[in-house]
Design a protein around this motif. Structure first.
Motif, PDB file in Angstrom:
ATOM      1  N   TRP A 336       0.514  -0.975  -0.300  1.00  0.00           N
ATOM      2  CA  TRP A 336       0.202   0.348   0.293  1.00  0.00           C
ATOM      3  C   TRP A 336       0.563   1.389   0.163  1.00  0.00           C
ATOM      4  N   VAL A 337       0.257   2.329  -0.574  1.00  0.00           N
ATOM      5  CA  VAL A 337       1.149   3.952  -0.801  1.00  0.00           C
ATOM      6  C   VAL A 337       0.567   4.560  -0.526  1.00  0.00           C
ATOM      7  N   HIS A 338       0.703   6.071  -0.414  1.00  0.00           N
ATOM      8  CA  HIS A 338       0.814   7.326   0.066  1.00  0.00           C
ATOM      9  C   HIS A 338       1.557   7.969  -0.039  1.00  0.00           C
ATOM     10  N   GLY A 339       0.696   8.774   0.300  1.00  0.00           N
ATOM     11  CA  GLY A 339       1.726  10.114  -0.530  1.00  0.00           C
ATOM     12  C   GLY A 339       1.567  11.462   0.797  1.00  0.00           C
ATOM     13  N   ASN A 340       2.501  12.727   0.389  1.00  0.00           N
ATOM     14  CA  ASN A 340       1.989  14.199   0.936  1.00  0.00           C
ATOM     15  C   ASN A 340       1.672  14.992  -0.746  1.00  0.00           C
ATOM     16  N   PHE A 341       1.366  15.330  -0.502  1.00  0.00           N
ATOM     17  CA  PHE A 341       0.164  16.300  -1.981  1.00  0.00           C
ATOM     18  C   PHE A 341       0.083  17.959  -1.613  1.00  0.00           C
ATOM     19  N   MET A 342      -0.107  18.079  -2.959  1.00  0.00           N
ATOM     20  CA  MET A 342       0.112  19.500  -3.138  1.00  0.00           C
ATOM     21  C   MET A 342      -1.275  19.447  -3.644  1.00  0.00           C
ATOM     22  N   ILE A 343      -2.921  20.706  -2.401  1.00  0.00           N
ATOM     23  CA  ILE A 343      -4.006  20.782  -3.846  1.00  0.00           C
ATOM     24  C   ILE A 343      -3.624  22.446  -3.585  1.00  0.00           C
ATOM     25  N   VAL A 344      -4.783  22.437  -4.705  1.00  0.00           N
ATOM     26  CA  VAL A 344      -5.248  24.548  -4.678  1.00  0.00           C
ATOM     27  C   VAL A 344      -6.040  24.621  -4.967  1.00  0.00           C
ATOM     28  N   PRO A 345      -6.955  24.790  -4.438  1.00  0.00           N
ATOM     29  CA  PRO A 345      -8.317  24.968  -4.212  1.00  0.00           C
ATOM     30  C   PRO A 345      -8.710  25.648  -5.161  1.00  0.00           C
ATOM     31  N   ALA A 346     -10.146  25.296  -5.280  1.00  0.00           N
ATOM     32  CA  ALA A 346     -11.137  25.244  -6.739  1.00  0.00           C
ATOM     33  C   ALA A 346     -10.821  27.471  -6.565  1.00  0.00           C
ATOM     34  N   ASN A 347     -11.130  27.761  -5.295  1.00  0.00           N
ATOM     35  CA  ASN A 347     -11.072  29.652  -5.812  1.00  0.00           C
ATOM     36  C   ASN A 347      -9.650  29.706  -4.421  1.00  0.00           C
ATOM     37  N   ALA A 348      -9.168  29.716  -4.991  1.00  0.00           N
ATOM     38  CA  ALA A 348      -7.717  30.004  -4.500  1.00  0.00           C
ATOM     39  C   ALA A 348      -7.181  31.092  -5.302  1.00  0.00           C
ATOM     40  N   LYS A 349      -7.020  32.343  -4.655  1.00  0.00           N
ATOM     41  CA  LYS A 349      -6.777  33.761  -5.231  1.00  0.00           C
ATOM     42  C   LYS A 349      -5.217  33.770  -6.438  1.00  0.00           C
ATOM     43  N   ASN A 350      -4.569  33.386  -5.856  1.00  0.00           N
ATOM     44  CA  ASN A 350      -2.984  33.267  -6.610  1.00  0.00           C
ATOM     45  C   ASN A 350      -2.192  31.780  -6.867  1.00  0.00           C
ATOM     46  N   PRO A 351      -3.760  31.125  -8.358  1.00  0.00           N
ATOM     47  CA  PRO A 351      -3.046  30.087  -8.008  1.00  0.00           C
ATOM     48  C   PRO A 351      -1.840  29.638  -9.025  1.00  0.00           C
ATOM     49  N   ASP A 352      -1.665  30.705  -9.475  1.00  0.00           N
ATOM     50  CA  ASP A 352      -0.253  31.259 -10.013  1.00  0.00           C
ATOM     51  C   ASP A 352       0.610  30.868  -9.593  1.00  0.00           C
ATOM     52  N   GLY A 353       0.848  31.877  -8.375  1.00  0.00           N
ATOM     53  CA  GLY A 353       2.299  31.744  -7.627  1.00  0.00           C
ATOM     54  C   GLY A 353       1.984  30.344  -6.446  1.00  0.00           C
ATOM     55  N   ALA A 354       0.824  29.957  -6.697  1.00  0.00           N
ATOM     56  CA  ALA A 354       0.856  27.884  -6.257  1.00  0.00           C
ATOM     57  C   ALA A 354       1.410  27.550  -6.637  1.00  0.00           C
ATOM     58  N   TRP A 355       1.544  27.447  -8.094  1.00  0.00           N
ATOM     59  CA  TRP A 355       1.723  26.496  -9.104  1.00  0.00           C
ATOM     60  C   TRP A 355       3.336  26.892  -9.327  1.00  0.00           C
ATOM     61  N   GLU A 356       3.796  27.901  -9.097  1.00  0.00           N
ATOM     62  CA  GLU A 356       5.706  28.438  -8.614  1.00  0.00           C
ATOM     63  C   GLU A 356       5.762  27.907  -7.905  1.00  0.00           C
ATOM     64  N   PHE A 357       5.283  27.850  -7.207  1.00  0.00           N
ATOM     65  CA  PHE A 357       5.707  27.394  -6.007  1.00  0.00           C
ATOM     66  C   PHE A 357       6.056  25.792  -5.749  1.00  0.00           C
ATOM     67  N   THR A 358       5.081  25.189  -6.342  1.00  0.00           N
ATOM     68  CA  THR A 358       4.633  23.152  -6.087  1.00  0.00           C
ATOM     69  C   THR A 358       5.657  22.931  -7.416  1.00  0.00           C
ATOM     70  N   LYS A 359       6.165  23.771  -8.530  1.00  0.00           N
ATOM     71  CA  LYS A 359       7.058  23.513  -9.485  1.00  0.00           C
ATOM     72  C   LYS A 359       8.873  23.661  -8.694  1.00  0.00           C
ATOM     73  N   PHE A 360       8.886  24.554  -8.291  1.00  0.00           N
ATOM     74  CA  PHE A 360       9.825  24.467  -7.654  1.00  0.00           C
ATOM     75  C   PHE A 360      10.103  23.760  -6.304  1.00  0.00           C
ATOM     76  N   TRP A 361       8.886  23.474  -5.683  1.00  0.00           N
ATOM     77  CA  TRP A 361       9.274  22.166  -4.606  1.00  0.00           C
ATOM     78  C   TRP A 361       9.891  20.803  -4.985  1.00  0.00           C
ATOM     79  N   THR A 362       8.594  20.390  -6.098  1.00  0.00           N
ATOM     80  CA  THR A 362       8.497  19.229  -7.266  1.00  0.00           C
ATOM     81  C   THR A 362      10.341  19.291  -8.215  1.00  0.00           C
ATOM     82  N   GLY A 363      10.477  19.746  -8.327  1.00  0.00           N
ATOM     83  CA  GLY A 363      11.709  20.219  -9.115  1.00  0.00           C
ATOM     84  C   GLY A 363      10.927  19.743 -10.948  1.00  0.00           C
ATOM     85  N   TYR A 364      10.145  20.858 -10.939  1.00  0.00           N
ATOM     86  CA  TYR A 364       9.720  20.355 -12.305  1.00  0.00           C
ATOM     87  C   TYR A 364      10.345  20.821 -13.332  1.00  0.00           C
ATOM     88  N   ASN A 365      10.698  22.296 -13.110  1.00  0.00           N
ATOM     89  CA  ASN A 365      12.200  23.356 -13.923  1.00  0.00           C
ATOM     90  C   ASN A 365      13.704  22.764 -13.927  1.00  0.00           C
TER      91      ASN A 365
END
Lengths: 469, 291
Positions: A336-365
Motif C-alpha cells: 500500500w502506498v500513500h504520500g504528501n501532495f499539494m492541492i490548490v483550492p478551486a477558489n484560490a486567489k493566487n493559483p499561479d503563485g501556488a503552481w510556481e511554488f509547487t514546481k519549485f518544490w517538486t523540481g519541475y524545472n
C-alpha cells in the motif's frame, strides 16, 4: 457616607468598563504586525501540517523559493494535523482559502468530487500537464487520480517495505556468517537481498524464531507478524481496485486469503499478547522507534526511517527489502502506498503563485536543485528526473537501503486507497474489517461480506443522490 | 429607564451577536440541512427524509452509537450521582482537615480534560500502566483497558468519576442548606444517623440531585472528548459514542446533512428525557417550602 461609597463604586466600574472597551477596540483596530519579508511581492499563502523537525525542512524550502525569484512570496503556516481538513474546508467555504496546501489525508477524490480543488489540467499548461504524465511515477499519478483527471501534485511518496535487524538475524542463525556485516555499498545490498525470505510464509517463520518472550509468557520482542490488511492484500495477489475497469474489488478470493492469513498468524501468537506488547512501546518516532531499540526484528515501515536511523541510530546494522509475496499467486513488490501532495483550492486567489511554488518544490524545472531538498529530508520524489540527478544518486549510494523504496516506486503492484469519492469512509471500513477479523470477533469471510455490503450501500447511495441532482 | 435598557443591551451586544451568529442561525439552518445532502462546499441537495431513513434503517453504526451512549448515560449518571452524594456526605462531616479533603476531591474536576486523558492513557496501559502494575502485585493480570472489549467502555465510565468533584461541591452546598432544626427535631424523636440520612438528608437534597441528574444526562448524551482522545471510538465501535460518530460523519466524511439529522435526533432525545424527568420530578423531588 453610603452615597459616597455607591458613587465610588459606580465611577470605578465605569472606568474599568471604559478601559476594557478601549483595549478591545485597540485589539480590533490595530493592525497585526506584518511579518512578511518581501511585502512588494504577490503573497502565496501555503498551509501544511508538518511540525518540529519536518517543519524546519518545509520552512527551508519556502525560504529557498522566496530567495529564488522576485515575483512571489510564499508564506507558510503550520496547522494542527487533526483539524487540518476542517480548517481547510471552512476557509474554502468562507471564500478565504490558502493558495495551496500540503496534505496527506486521503481526501483527493472527496475534495475533487465536491469541486473544491483544481484539476491539474486547469492549473498547468498543456505542455506542463503532458510532462506531468510522462515524468511522474505511475503510483504518484494513481494518488492524484479521480474520474479521469488528476487533482494534486504529489510532493513526496510514502512507500512501505521490510526492515531487518541484521544483529537479530545473525544471532538466530538466519543469515550465514559470510553475509555482509553492514550494508554500506550496493554490492552489500544485493548480496544481502539474496539471503532474505522469498515468501511471506518464510518471513513469518523467521518471525517465529525471532520472537522473544519473558518468563511470564509476555512478548519481549516481536520477530515479525503480518499485519495491515490494506498492505497485505496486494502481497497476496489481491487489492481493492481494478484500475482498468475503474471498479472496486473487495470480496475476492485473494483478499480473503490475505485476511485469513493475517487472522491466523495473530491467533497463533495471541492477539491480546500483541496488543499488550504494542501498548508497552512508549514511542514510535525517531530514536524510540521499536525497531531501533530492538523491540522488533523485522518490521514494515516507510522510507523516512532510513534518514531517522542515520540520525538516531547510526551504528545499527539493518537491511531493507520489499515485502515478499505469498507463495501461491502473490505479487512481488506489492503493498500500500500513500504520500504528501499539494492541492490548490478551486477558489484560490493566487493559483499561479501556488503552481510556481509547487514546481519549485517538486523540481519541475530544475530537478538538480530540488534533489537537495529531497535528499536533505530523505524523501521519495514523485518526479522521475530527480531520481536521475547526481545528488540523488549520491544519496542512494550513501544509503543503499534506500534503493528498495525507489525500486518499489516503479512497481505496478503498489496500490493507494481506491479513488472513490468516499475514500476516507472506505479506508475506515477496510480497517474495521481488518480489526474485527484479527480480533476474532467475526470470520475473515464474514468481515469481507460486511465490507462488500457496506461499501456497496455507500456506492448506491451516492449514485442515487447524484441521479436526483 | 429606556436609556438604562439601551446601555444594558449595548453591554451584552457582543454576547448577543455571538449567540445569533454561532448558535441560533446554525441551529435553524441545521433543520433544513438535515433534509439535504451537504458537504460544506457544494450547495445542499434536497433529499427529503432520506437521511433519517438511512439512519433508522441502513446504518448499524448509528444504532450502535446510540446504544453505547444510552448505556453510558444509564450507568455513568447514576454512578456519578451515588459517588457525588456519598462524597458530599463524607465531606460534610466535622472532622479535622476537612477543608484539605474538600479541596483534594474537588481539584481533579478543574484539571484540563486533555491532561487527565493523557494521564489515564498511561495509568490504564495494559503492560506498563499503574493500574495493571497494582493488580499484578496482588496476582491478577489486568485487561487491556482501553483497547479491548468490553473494558474500553467501562474504563471510560470509571474515568468519568474522576471529575465527580464538580457535582460533589453542589451537593455539599445543598447539604449546608438543610435546616438544622429538622435534625434537632429528629434527634428529639429518637432518630439515629441512618434514619436522619434517609428521611431528612436525602429528601432535602433531591432538588440538587434532580439538577445534577438533568445536567449529567445532557452531558452523557454529548459525551465526546474523552472517547475522541483515548479510544477514537474503538475497539470495534465499542466506544463509538453518538457525538463522536456525529463528528466523524460531519468532519471526516463531510456528510453534513446526515450529521445534521443525527444532531436533531439527539436534540429530540435529550429534550424528551429532560421533559420526562421534569414530569416525574414531583413524585421524588422534595422542596423545603413544599412546592
Amino acid at each position: 457616607m453610603k452615597t459616597d461609597h455607591k458613587r465610588l463604586l459606580k465611577n470605578l466600574s465605569t472606568t474599568i468598563s471604559l478601559v476594557l472597551l478601549f483595549a478591545f477596540l485597540m485589539g480590533w483596530l490595530l493592525k497585526t504586525p506584518d511579518l512578511r519579508k518581501y511585502p512588494d511581492r504577490e503573497p502565496v499563502y501555503f498551509w501544511h501540517m508538518w511540525t518540529s523537525g519536518w517543519k524546519n525542512v518545509v520552512d527551508g524550502i519556502c525560504d529557498d523559493f522566496n530567495r529564488s525569484q522576485d515575483q512571489y512570496e510564499v508564506i507558510p503556516l503550520s496547522i494542527p494535523a487533526k483539524v487540518g481538513d476542517s480548517k481547510f474546508l471552512l476557509a474554502s467555504a468562507g471564500g478565504d482559502p490558502p493558495d495551496c496546501m500540503a496534505q496527506w489525508n486521503q481526501v483527493i477524490p472527496q475534495f475533487a468530487d465536491s469541486k473544491l480543488i483544481m484539476p491539474l489540467d486547469e492549473l498547468m499548461s498543456p505542455d506542463e500537464y503532458s510532462a506531468f504524465l510522462i515524468n511522474t511515477f505511475p503510483v504518484a499519478q494513481k494518488i492524484a487520480f479521480f474520474e479521469g483527471r488528476h487533482y494534486c501534485v504529489p510532493l513526496a511518496l510514502d512507500v512501505r517495505a521490510c526492515y531487518f535487524r541484521l544483529d537479530h538475524l545473525r544471532e538466530e542463525g538466519l543469515i550465514p556468517e559470510s553475509a555482509p556485516v553492514r550494508i554500506t555499498t550496493q554490492e552489500d545490498y544485493q548480496a544481502m537481498l539474496e539471503l532474505l525470505p522469498e515468501t511471506i510464509e518464510q518471513m513469518a517463520e523467521w518471525g517465529w524464531r525471532l520472537h522473544r518472550f519473558d518468563d511470564k509468557g509476555r512478548l519481549a520482542r516481536l520477530g515479525f507478524l503480518p499485519q495491515w490488511f490494506r498492505m497485505m492484500a496486494p502481497v497476496f495477489g489481491g487489492g481493492f481496485y481494478d484500475w482498468e475497469q475503474e471498479k472496486l474489488t473487495l470480496n475476492t478470493p485473494e483478499n480473503l486469503k490475505a485476511l485469513t492469513y493475517i487472522t491466523e498468524q495473530n491467533k497463533i501468537i495471541g492477539f491480546d499478547r500483541v496488543l499488550r506488547f504494542n501498548s508497552s512501546l512508549t514511542g514510535k518516532h525517531g530514536s524510540d522507534w521499536p525497531f531501533a531499540i530492538g523491540k522488533r526484528s523485522i518490521t514494515i515501515d516507510g522510507q523516512w526511517r532510513v534518514a531517522q536511523l542515520e540520525r538516531y541510530a547510526p551504528d545499527l546494522h539493518y537491511m531493507t527489502a520489499p515485502i515478499p509475496p505469498h507463495q501461491d499467486g502473490g505479487k512481488k513488490n506489492a503493498g500500500w502506498v500513500h504520500g504528501n501532495f499539494m492541492i490548490v483550492p478551486a477558489n484560490a486567489k493566487n493559483p499561479d503563485g501556488a503552481w510556481e511554488f509547487t514546481k519549485f518544490w517538486t523540481g519541475y524545472n530544475d530537478p538538480d536543485r530540488a534533489a537537495d531538498h529531497y535528499t536533505e529530508a530523505g524523501w521519495l520524489p514523485p518526479f522521475i528526473p530527480i531520481t536521475k540527478t547526481q545528488t540523488y544518486r549520491n544519496y542512494v549510494a550513501a544509503h543503499p537501503q534506500f534503493k528498495t523504496f525507489i525500486d518499489l516506486l516503479n512497481s505496478p503492484n503498489m496500490e493507494p486507497t481506491p479513488p472513490v469519492p468516499f475514500q476516507l469512509l472506505l479506508f475506515d471500513i477496510i480497517k474495521r474489517a481488518d480489526d474485527s477479523a484479527t480480533r476474532g470477533t467475526i470470520t475473515p469471510q464474514r468481515a469481507l461480506e460486511m465490507l462488500e455490503t457496506d461499501v456497496q450501500y455507500e456506492v448506491n447511495r451516492q449514485k442515487a443522490v447524484s441521479d436526483e441532482s | 429607564m429606556k436609556r438604562e435598557g439601551l446601555k444594558g443591551y449595548l453591554f451584552i451586544a457582543p454576547w448577543l451577536i455571538g449567540f445569533f451568529v454561532f448558535v441560533l442561525i446554525p441551529f435553524i439552518a441545521s433543520i433544513y440541512l438535515a433534509f439535504t445532502d451537504f458537504d460544506i462546499i457544494s450547495s445542499p441537495e434536497w433529499v427529503g427524509l432520506d437521511n433519517y431513513k438511512r439512519l433508522f434503517f441502513d446504518d448499524p453504526v448509528f444504532w450502535k452509537s446510540l446504544g453505547v451512549t444510552l448505556k453510558y448515560a444509564l450507568i455513568a449518571v447514576p454512578l456519578g450521582t451515588v459517588v457525588g452524594v456519598g462524597l458530599a456526605l463524607l465531606l460534610n462531616l466535622d472532622i479535622r482537615g476537612i477543608r484539605f479533603y474538600r479541596t483534594a476531591f474537588y481539584l481533579p474536576s478543574i484539571v484540563p480534560m486533555v491532561a487527565s486523558c493523557a494521564v489515564f492513557s498511561w495509568v490504564l496501559n495494559p503492560q506498563i500502566g499503574l493500574m495493571n502494575s497494582i493488580l499484578r502485585f496482588i496476582g491478577i493480570e489486568g485487561p487491556a483497558w482501553l483497547s479491548s472489549e468490553p473494558w474500553a467502555f467501562y474504563s471510560l465510565v470509571m474515568i468519568s468519576l474522576w471529575s465527580v468533584g464538580g457535582s460533589m461541591i453542589i451537593y455539599l452546598a445543598g447539604l449546608k442548606n438543610i435546616p438544622m432544626s429538622l435534625y434537632e427535631a429528629a434527634v428529639v424523636d429518637g432518630a439515629n444517623a441512618w434514619h436522619r440520612t434517609i428521611h431528612i438528608t436525602l429528601p432535602m437534597l433531591t432538588p440538587v440531585i434532580f439538577f445534577n441528574v438533568i445536567m449529567g444526562t445532557i452531558n452523557a448524551f454529548q459525551y465526546f472528548a474523552q472517547a475522541y482522545i483515548m479510544t477514537q471510538g474503538g475497539p470495534e465501535d465499542s466506544t463509538s459514542f453518538y457525538a463522536l460518530y456525529l463528528f466523524k460523519r460531519a468532519w471526516r466524511y463531510l456528510d453534513m446533512g446526515y450529521a445534521s439529522a443525527m444532531s436533531w435526533i439527539l436534540f429530540i432525545l435529550v429534550m424528551s428525557i429532560t421533559v420526562l424527568l421534569f414530569k416525574t420530578h414531583k413524585k421524588w423531588v422534595h422542596y423545603e417550602n413544599g412546592s
